[in-house]
Design a protein around this motif. Structure first.
Motif, short mmCIF file in Angstrom:
data_model
loop_
_atom_site.label_atom_id
_atom_site.label_comp_id
_atom_site.label_asym_id
_atom_site.label_seq_id
_atom_site.Cartn_x
_atom_site.Cartn_y
_atom_site.Cartn_z
N ASN A 48 0.93 -1.30 -0.01
CA ASN A 48 0.04 -0.17 0.07
C ASN A 48 0.95 1.37 -0.03
N HIS A 49 2.11 1.30 0.51
CA HIS A 49 3.09 2.48 0.45
C HIS A 49 4.29 2.28 -0.46
N THR A 50 4.04 1.57 -1.34
CA THR A 50 5.31 1.33 -2.54
C THR A 50 5.00 2.37 -3.46
N PRO A 51 6.33 3.07 -3.54
CA PRO A 51 5.85 4.33 -4.72
C PRO A 51 5.49 3.74 -6.07
N LEU A 52 4.72 4.40 -6.85
CA LEU A 52 4.18 3.97 -7.90
C LEU A 52 5.35 3.36 -9.06
N GLY A 53 6.57 4.32 -9.24
CA GLY A 53 7.57 3.79 -9.88
C GLY A 53 8.11 2.45 -9.46
N LEU A 54 8.31 2.23 -8.34
CA LEU A 54 8.67 0.90 -7.89
C LEU A 54 7.85 -0.20 -7.95
N LYS A 55 6.68 0.04 -7.77
CA LYS A 55 5.38 -0.83 -8.26
C LYS A 55 5.47 -1.35 -9.55
N VAL A 56 5.50 -0.38 -10.63
CA VAL A 56 5.79 -0.64 -12.06
C VAL A 56 6.95 -1.31 -12.45
N TRP A 57 7.99 -1.12 -11.78
CA TRP A 57 9.42 -1.84 -12.02
C TRP A 57 9.15 -3.22 -11.27
N ALA A 58 8.45 -3.59 -10.43
CA ALA A 58 8.53 -4.87 -9.56
C ALA A 58 7.47 -5.67 -10.66
N GLY A 555 -12.25 4.41 -36.01
CA GLY A 555 -11.37 5.16 -36.97
C GLY A 555 -10.05 5.52 -36.32
N TYR A 556 -9.88 5.40 -35.01
CA TYR A 556 -8.58 5.57 -34.38
C TYR A 556 -7.47 4.61 -34.58
N THR A 557 -6.41 4.99 -34.74
CA THR A 557 -5.39 4.04 -35.12
C THR A 557 -4.21 4.22 -33.90
N GLN A 558 -4.02 3.09 -33.71
CA GLN A 558 -2.91 2.87 -32.51
C GLN A 558 -1.61 3.82 -32.90
N THR A 559 -1.39 4.61 -31.58
CA THR A 559 -0.31 5.67 -31.90
C THR A 559 1.16 5.01 -31.75
N SER A 560 2.12 5.51 -32.36
CA SER A 560 3.25 5.18 -32.28
C SER A 560 4.11 5.79 -31.33
N VAL A 561 3.52 6.83 -30.56
CA VAL A 561 4.18 7.41 -29.60
C VAL A 561 4.14 6.64 -28.07
N GLN A 562 5.41 6.66 -27.95
CA GLN A 562 5.74 5.64 -26.63
C GLN A 562 5.34 6.09 -25.29
N GLU A 563 4.53 5.73 -24.66
CA GLU A 563 4.23 6.15 -23.18
C GLU A 563 4.38 4.95 -22.20
N PRO A 564 4.91 5.13 -20.82
CA PRO A 564 4.70 4.20 -19.89
C PRO A 564 3.47 3.94 -19.51
N GLU A 565 3.42 2.73 -18.61
CA GLU A 565 2.07 2.27 -17.89
C GLU A 565 1.32 3.55 -17.33
N PRO A 566 2.01 4.08 -16.24
CA PRO A 566 1.30 5.08 -15.59
C PRO A 566 1.22 6.50 -16.09
N PRO A 567 0.21 7.12 -16.42
CA PRO A 567 -0.99 6.96 -15.21
C PRO A 567 -1.92 6.27 -15.95
N ASN A 568 -2.28 5.95 -17.35
CA ASN A 568 -3.42 5.54 -17.75
C ASN A 568 -3.04 4.47 -18.82
#
Length: 584
Positions: A48-58, A555-568
């Motif tokens: 519950n108290h692990t920072p978001l970045g560490l959660k994503v890495w784990a 009509g929307y096409t998947q974007t090539s812009v790379q975004e990480p998992e957080p925040p959405n």
């Protein structure tokens, strides 16, 4: 005066004391309430108290084994701390007791603050700490005795340059030839018989007598040393045995509280709305491609539960309250008597990286969530359904999404069988088109109709978006990245998804070349993923980069812009790096 215990031995004493503390605590938790286990409670606090970045890495590093790694981390920290407590206790036992008290306070605080906890949740940790204090004192005492015996053994041997001992008693004929100073200290004759405590036994004045005395002293300390070792080993052995038996017994008791018998007894009525028949060609004949239906045992699991909740359906109740005209409470039997809907729905985790496998498709059976919410009469201004799991986890579902006509379910079955416990038995939410942390609350027991401003679900304060529609994405299953491909015709295939919008097209390109349209498999509706395949004539030997992109029915096409998992949720093209070798 006690001998100082070596640090490694003192650390071992602390380690053994911690082991028996956790074993006893687990045993009591298994008898009373598995959630009161201090290790599991501390692990939940850590989640519950692990920072978001560490959660994503784990999650990205360890996958679904992240909870196992977390528990191992908790054990490592506890054992390192216990070793320090052991070292401190060897200096002064009061320091060890203080260290154990701190340990107990942390464990009790973690246990009693869990969702649904009672004051009794403190008992396993408290008793475990008391047992640890007793074990630590006995271990340190026996270690000190063993250390003292070893020190005596080392000091009992006569050094080569030892001075002649002070002679007590009268000279004998054997000592006439000895050379002594005229002022040699002599004691008066001592009466024969045993000496009292602290009295010095007379040392023979002759060389032969002194040698015999030295040898007798050596024999006595050598006899003491094994006795001290045996005492420590016995104490340590009893501690290890108690820790192991208590831990295994506690885990077995917790396991016996499972609900497998209740699961086997569940009988579902025929669905009022059966799932649409799967059309021909829903599964493409491509080896290695993800099947349209993900088997229950292969379906991804991402949640915050260190211990899978065991919820007896006979005691399960779902409460709907908050901004409603009337509160609704429904039991499991009542839920099964409602008109049940069967549908194919793909679920995806927001932690899924581009091309990742935290996604699966299943046939779900459940009651209409929209119908239940309408039966409660939501008030004007209501914006979200704050759904709470039996373990305290919360998710916030937009009420407008639930009521827009899609098959939002309180699911009770998965792929034709009762829900597995790890997937939410006896009931969970399945809302198409939203990432799981918003839409797929497992073991759901409470739904509060409220606003976004009035309440925040579990993940929102930790950095994830409040609302999370699943992005239009695709994945390359074959050829897998890093594989070797024989020159010639090669199937490039995978899956694409755009829940509640549907996949219109998938395109593939090699080495930034032109896009080629893939062949799409059939699908029963808009809420599932869709298989695709493109035949590539791999004639050029060497390394190649394959990319894919999907277009949905809006009509929307998947974007090539790379975004990480957080925040959405992550975005970008899936990539497969392969090597083509010449055919022989």
């Amino acid at each position: 005066m006690t001998s100082r215990v070596p640090r490694w031995l003192a650390a071992l004493c602390g380690l053994l004391a911690a082991a028996v503390a956790m074993g006893i605590a687990q045993l009591l938790a298994g008898i009373a309430a598995p959630d009161s286990s201090p290790v599991d409670a501390v692990g939940s606090v850590a989640i519950n108290h692990t920072p978001l970045g560490l959660k994503v890495w784990a999650t990205s590093t360890f996958g679904t084994n992240d909870k196992t790694v977390l528990l191992l981390g908790v054990f490592v920290v506890v054992f390192l701390y216990s070793m320090l407590v052991g070292v401190l206790a060897s200096r002064r036992m009061a320091y060890g007791y203080i260290g154990l008290t701190v340990f107990a306070i942390l464990g009790i605080a973690a246990a009693v603050t869990r969702h649904g906890a009672s004051p009794g949740y403190a008992l396993p940790t408290l008793v475990g700490a008391l047992v640890a204090a007793f074990a630590l004192s006995r271990l340190i005492e026996s270690a000190q005795a063993m250390t003292a015996a070893r020190a005596a053994a080392r000091g009992g041997a006569r050094p080569a340059d030892a001075l002649p001992p002070i002679v007590f008693g009268k000279p004998t004929a054997d000592s006439v030839g000895d050379t002594h100073d005229d002022d040699e200290l002599r004691a008066p004759d001592l009466p024969p018989g045993p000496r009292g405590p602290g009295e010095i036994s007379p040392v023979p004045a002759t060389a032969a007598g002194r040698e015999a005395a030295w040898r007798a002293s050596e024999r006595s300390v050598v006899e003491v040393q094994p006795e001290g070792r045996r005492s420590f080993l016995l104490t340590a052995g009893v501690t290890v045995a108690a820790a192991a038996i208590a831990e295994v017994g506690g885990r077995n008791l917790a396991t016996r509280k499972n609900v497998s018998a209740a699961q086997a007894a569940v009988r579902f009525p025929k669905p009022a709305v059966p799932a649409p028949a799967l059309p021909a060609g829903v599964n493409l004949p491509v080896p290695g491609i993800s099947p349209f239906i993900t088997p229950n045992g292969q379906f991804y699991r991402v949640d915050t539960a260190l211990i899978v909740p065991q919820v007896d359906p006979s005691s399960w109740t779902l409460r709907i309250h908050g901004m409603v005209a009337r509160e609704v409470s429904i039991t499991f039997d009542q839920l099964l008597k409602r008109p049940l809907i069967e549908d194919y729905v793909t679920l995806c985790c927001v932690s899924n990286p581009v091309g990742g496998d935290y996604i699966g498709n299943a046939k779900w059976l459940g009651a209409s969530l929209a119908a239940l919410i309408r039966s409660a009469g939501p008030m004007r201004g209501a914006e979200q359904l704050l759904c709470t799991s039996v373990d305290g986890f919360t998710s916030g579902v937009p009420i407008v999404t639930v009521l827009d006509g899609r098959d939002s379910l309180i699911a009770v079955a998965m792929n034709g069988s009762v829900l597995p416990t790890e997937h939410g038995f006896p009931a969970r939410l399945v809302v198409p088109g939203l990432y799981g942390y918003v839409s797929a609350c497992k073991w759901v027991v409470d739904i509060e109709v409220t606003t976004w401003a009035a309440a925040q679900a579990y993940w929102v304060p930790l950095g994830w978006s409040q609302q999370a529609p699943i992005k239009t994405e695709s994945r390359i299953d074959v050829p897998a990245s890093g594989s070797q491909v024989k020159a010639g015709k090669t199937a490039v295939a995978g899956v694409a998804w755009a829940q509640h919008k549907g996949i219109e097209a998938v395109e593939v390109r090699v080495d930034n070349g032109p896009w080629h349209e893939a062949t799409l498999a059939a699908v029963p509706d808009l809420d599932t993923w869709r298989q695709w395949v493109w035949e590539w004539d791999a004639t050029e030997v060497g390394a190649h980069t394959i990319e894919a992109r999907a277009t949905d029915k809006t009509g929307y096409t998947q974007t090539s812009v790379q975004e990480p998992e957080p925040p959405n949720g992550a975005s970008g093209y899936p990539v497969s790096q392969i090597n083509v070798y010449a055919a022989t």
